[in-house]
Every structure is written in structure tokens, then in C-alpha cells.
Design a protein around this motif. Structure first.
Motif, PDB file in Angstrom:
ATOM      1  N   VAL A   1      41.165  47.123  33.733  1.00  0.00           N
ATOM      2  CA  VAL A   1      42.585  47.292  34.570  1.00  0.00           C
ATOM      3  C   VAL A   1      42.195  47.786  35.852  1.00  0.00           C
ATOM      4  O   VAL A   1      41.223  48.378  36.191  1.00  0.00           O
ATOM      5  N   ASP A   2      43.161  47.483  36.863  1.00  0.00           N
ATOM      6  CA  ASP A   2      42.923  47.985  38.219  1.00  0.00           C
ATOM      7  C   ASP A   2      43.902  49.212  38.337  1.00  0.00           C
ATOM      8  O   ASP A   2      44.582  49.686  37.536  1.00  0.00           O
ATOM      9  N   GLN A   3      43.722  49.731  39.359  1.00  0.00           N
ATOM     10  CA  GLN A   3      44.402  50.971  39.872  1.00  0.00           C
ATOM     11  C   GLN A   3      46.039  50.677  39.793  1.00  0.00           C
ATOM     12  O   GLN A   3      46.603  51.647  39.293  1.00  0.00           O
TER      13      GLN A   3
ATOM     14  N   VAL B   1      33.646  51.789  38.035  1.00  0.00           N
ATOM     15  CA  VAL B   1      34.446  51.138  38.973  1.00  0.00           C
ATOM     16  C   VAL B   1      33.528  50.116  39.621  1.00  0.00           C
ATOM     17  O   VAL B   1      32.410  50.285  40.308  1.00  0.00           O
ATOM     18  N   SER B   2      34.026  48.702  39.651  1.00  0.00           N
ATOM     19  CA  SER B   2      33.374  47.764  39.951  1.00  0.00           C
ATOM     20  C   SER B   2      34.346  46.837  40.627  1.00  0.00           C
ATOM     21  O   SER B   2      35.471  46.690  40.303  1.00  0.00           O
ATOM     22  N   ARG B   3      33.803  45.792  41.410  1.00  0.00           N
ATOM     23  CA  ARG B   3      34.699  44.777  42.158  1.00  0.00           C
ATOM     24  C   ARG B   3      35.030  43.829  41.226  1.00  0.00           C
ATOM     25  O   ARG B   3      34.169  43.244  40.319  1.00  0.00           O
ATOM     26  N   ASN B   4      36.012  43.395  41.191  1.00  0.00           N
ATOM     27  CA  ASN B   4      36.574  42.314  40.287  1.00  0.00           C
ATOM     28  C   ASN B   4      36.020  40.794  40.783  1.00  0.00           C
ATOM     29  O   ASN B   4      36.257  40.629  41.908  1.00  0.00           O
ATOM     30  N   PRO B   5      35.241  40.184  40.031  1.00  0.00           N
ATOM     31  CA  PRO B   5      34.575  39.151  40.605  1.00  0.00           C
ATOM     32  C   PRO B   5      35.448  38.044  41.020  1.00  0.00           C
ATOM     33  O   PRO B   5      35.075  36.964  41.675  1.00  0.00           O
ATOM     34  N   ASP B   6      36.779  37.738  40.522  1.00  0.00           N
ATOM     35  CA  ASP B   6      37.633  36.740  40.693  1.00  0.00           C
ATOM     36  C   ASP B   6      38.654  37.014  41.740  1.00  0.00           C
ATOM     37  O   ASP B   6      39.098  36.301  42.306  1.00  0.00           O
ATOM     38  N   ASP B   7      38.607  38.368  42.032  1.00  0.00           N
ATOM     39  CA  ASP B   7      39.460  38.696  43.222  1.00  0.00           C
ATOM     40  C   ASP B   7      38.862  40.043  43.841  1.00  0.00           C
ATOM     41  O   ASP B   7      38.866  41.150  43.476  1.00  0.00           O
ATOM     42  N   LEU B   8      38.115  39.870  45.064  1.00  0.00           N
ATOM     43  CA  LEU B   8      37.327  40.883  45.624  1.00  0.00           C
ATOM     44  C   LEU B   8      38.089  42.078  46.290  1.00  0.00           C
ATOM     45  O   LEU B   8      37.403  42.828  46.726  1.00  0.00           O
TER      46      LEU B   8
END
Length: 322
Positions: free
Chosen positions: A59-61, A90-97
Motif C-alpha cells: 500500500v502507498d501512503q 519503503v521502496s519505489r513502486n516499479p509501475d509508478d515511480l
């Protein structure tokens, strides 16, 4: 809906608390009963954020904010703190940077799983003054008011087994999250109807109006506000000439707080607006539901006072201005 159309609303000067006051007191009671910080070293909002991430890995913030009713800036700060404690990755979403993904560590999964029974037990203790047969309806009504107007209504989630042996735990909407959502919605309605003064400022002015020779420490206890926040608020009220500080004639080292005539006039002016806030807050419920919901809140608040949770003279037991 107009306030005078709802007989569940207390009249100004009555001995009943407003809905907003009762929600705030109930949330404070729930936080006291569920003081998990002493066990796990985390605050209730931190636990809520952690639970949301455990229930929905990746999930994102924004999703956490929707699920927990914790505001965006607070969620960002909590995520940083939990990552420092090695409970979140916490890591960057590969489909939405542009988006980050939040994932729990094994320690976080174990912590949330083990704390779930304590949270359920604590919520049952908080709700125990309401008869069991009426408790589910009360939670449904609380959910209806907390979710009113939301385009995204979060779903329940599951705490996975930390070891593959114990069964997963289905997590229903918790009392704390419902109360945060209710208070957020009440706060939005308050800002719309009563722009002249914040809800906490109104609580402070009402408490001072209802008591004599109240000093800053006592006021903080009455409205459950920490010293730093209270000092800043009182400075603002003093600059607006709504409150003044006087030296106690019986103790020169002590200063007491008094509402000025301007403060009294303000309380008189906003009294009908305060009732309108509560009426609008209860709008999603039918007339009989409103009455039952308010009775349930009042029962929980009175139980809190009986347990010593509400200091004598606390404004939660004053239904407006007198």
C-alpha cells in the motif's frame, strides 16, 4: 437539518455534553485503555498505520491515510519513524515511480498479530457499558457517521500468520479508527459552521466559563491538552482579548484564567452554531437512530467519568454555554 428539529440535541446550558465533546472523550478513553506504548513502545496512530500496512502489503501512503483516518502529514512522519525502527520497508513502486510501496518486516507482522487480541479486549472494555445486544448497532451507527460523505470506504483486512502455523486474524474496523474518522468529520463540520473559534478553543472557553480560579494546569487537565499546545492556544485567545491571565490574590505565584466579556459574547454567538454542528453530524442517521446513538455515547462518557477519566468540572459534561 436544523438543530431544533432534533430532540436528541442538548440545549445550551444543559448538563449534557455535545456530540463532539462526547466523541472526543470516548476517543481519549479508548487511548487510555489501549496504552500499547507501555508494552510495545508505539503510539496508537503508529499501530494503526502499521496494521494497515501489514493488512495490505505494498500500500502507498495515500492508501494508509484512507484506511486509518490519520492525516497525510502525520502518516508521512509515522512511516519514517517505523522505517527507522525496522518495522517497515519503503521502496519505489516499479509501475509508478511517483509512488512508494510500504511493506512490513517479519517483526512488524509478529507485533501486529500478537497485539490484536489486546486491542480487541481493550475495545470490549471501552464498550462494556453498552449492553451486548445493543453494541453492534452502536458500532454500525458510529461507522455510518464516520464514513458519511467518503468516496472511498476502506474494507476489512487480514493479519497474516507470523509463523505459518497460527491462523490469520480477520481485522474488522477498529473502534479507534472509527473514532478518528468521526472526529475528523466533526472537525470539518465545525470549521464550516463555527469559523470564529476552533473546537478546542471553544472547549477551553466553555471550561473557564463554567469554573472559577482555574489555572493553566487545571485547564489542561479539563480539556486533555498538553502544556505546549495549551500555552500556544491561550496566547492566541489572549491576543484576541477572549481570555486574560490574572494573578491569584491568594497565591502571588499562581495565575488564574478568566473569560473576558468579549469571550462571553463569542460563546453566546456560537452557541446555536455548535448545536448545528452536532445536528449535521447526525444527519446520516434516522431520528430514532440519532437518539439511540446519542444515548450510547452518553452512557460511555458517564462510565468514563465514573471511572475517574473525566476530571471534575470537565467541559465534556457541559452542553454548551450557560
Amino acid at each position: 437539518m436544523r438543530a431544533e428539529d432534533d430532540d436528541s440535541q442538548p440545549a445550551a446550558g444543559s448538563s449534557d455534553a455535545t456530540v463532539g465533546q462526547m466523541l472526543r472523550r470516548l476517543h481519549q478513553r479508548q487511548s487510555r485503555v489501549l496504552d500499547l506504548g507501555q508494552i510495545y513502545g508505539l503510539t496508537r496512530p503508529q499501530f494503526s498505520v502499521l496494521g494497515a500496512v501489514v493488512g495490505v502489503p505494498g500500500v502507498d501512503q495515500r492508501g494508509v491515510t484512507t484506511a486509518t483516518f490519520v492525516d497525510k502529514s502525520t502518516v508521512a512522519d509515522i512511516v519514517t519513524r517505523l522505517a527507522e525502527k525496522q518495522l517497515l520497508v519503503v521502496s519505489r513502486n516499479p509501475d509508478d515511480l511517483r509512488r512508494d510501496e510500504l511493506r512490513p518486516t517479519p517483526a512488524a507482522i509478529a507485533l501486529v498479530y500478537e497485539s490484536a487480541p489486546l486491542i480487541l479486549e481493550g475495545n470490549e472494555r471501552v464498550l462494556s457499558p453498552i449492553p451486548l445486544a445493543q453494541r453492534e448497532e452502536f458500532l454500525q451507527l458510529l461507522r455510518a457517521t464516520a464514513h458519511a460523505g467518503r468516496t472511498e470506504v476502506p474494507k476489512d483486512y487480514v493479519n497474516p500468520s507470523p509463523d505459518g502455523v497460527r491462523p490469520p486474524i480477520n481485522v474488522h474496523w477498529g473502534l479507534g479508527r472509527l473514532l478518528r474518522g468521526s472526529l475528523q468529520r466533526h472537525g470539518r463540520l465545525w470549521s464550516r459552521h463555527v469559523p470564529a473559534v476552533t473546537h478546542v478553543q471553544w472547549l477551553a472557553l466553555s471550561a473557564l466559563l463554567g469554573g472559577t480560579d482555574i489555572d493553566q494546569r487545571t485547564l489542561g487537565e479539563l480539556i486533555s491538552l498538553d502544556k505546549a499546545s495549551l500555552t500556544d492556544m491561550l496566547d492566541r485567545l489572549a491576543r484576541r482579548r477572549l481570555v486574560r491571565k490574572l494573578r491569584d490574590p491568594a497565591d502571588g505565584r499562581r495565575r488564574v484564567l478568566r473569560v473576558t466579556e468579549e469571550g462571553r459574547d463569542l460563546l453566546d454567538r456560537v452557541a446555536p452554531l455548535v448545536r448545528e454542528v452536532d445536528a449535521d453530524y447526525l444527519e446520516p442517521l434516522g431520528p430514532e437512530q440519532r437518539s439511540r446513538f446519542v444515548r450510547g455515547l452518553r452512557r460511555l462518557v458517564e462510565a468514563d467519568a465514573d471511572d475517574g477519566g473525566a476530571p471534575a468540572g470537565a467541559p465534556t459534561l457541559v452542553g454548551g454555554v450557560s
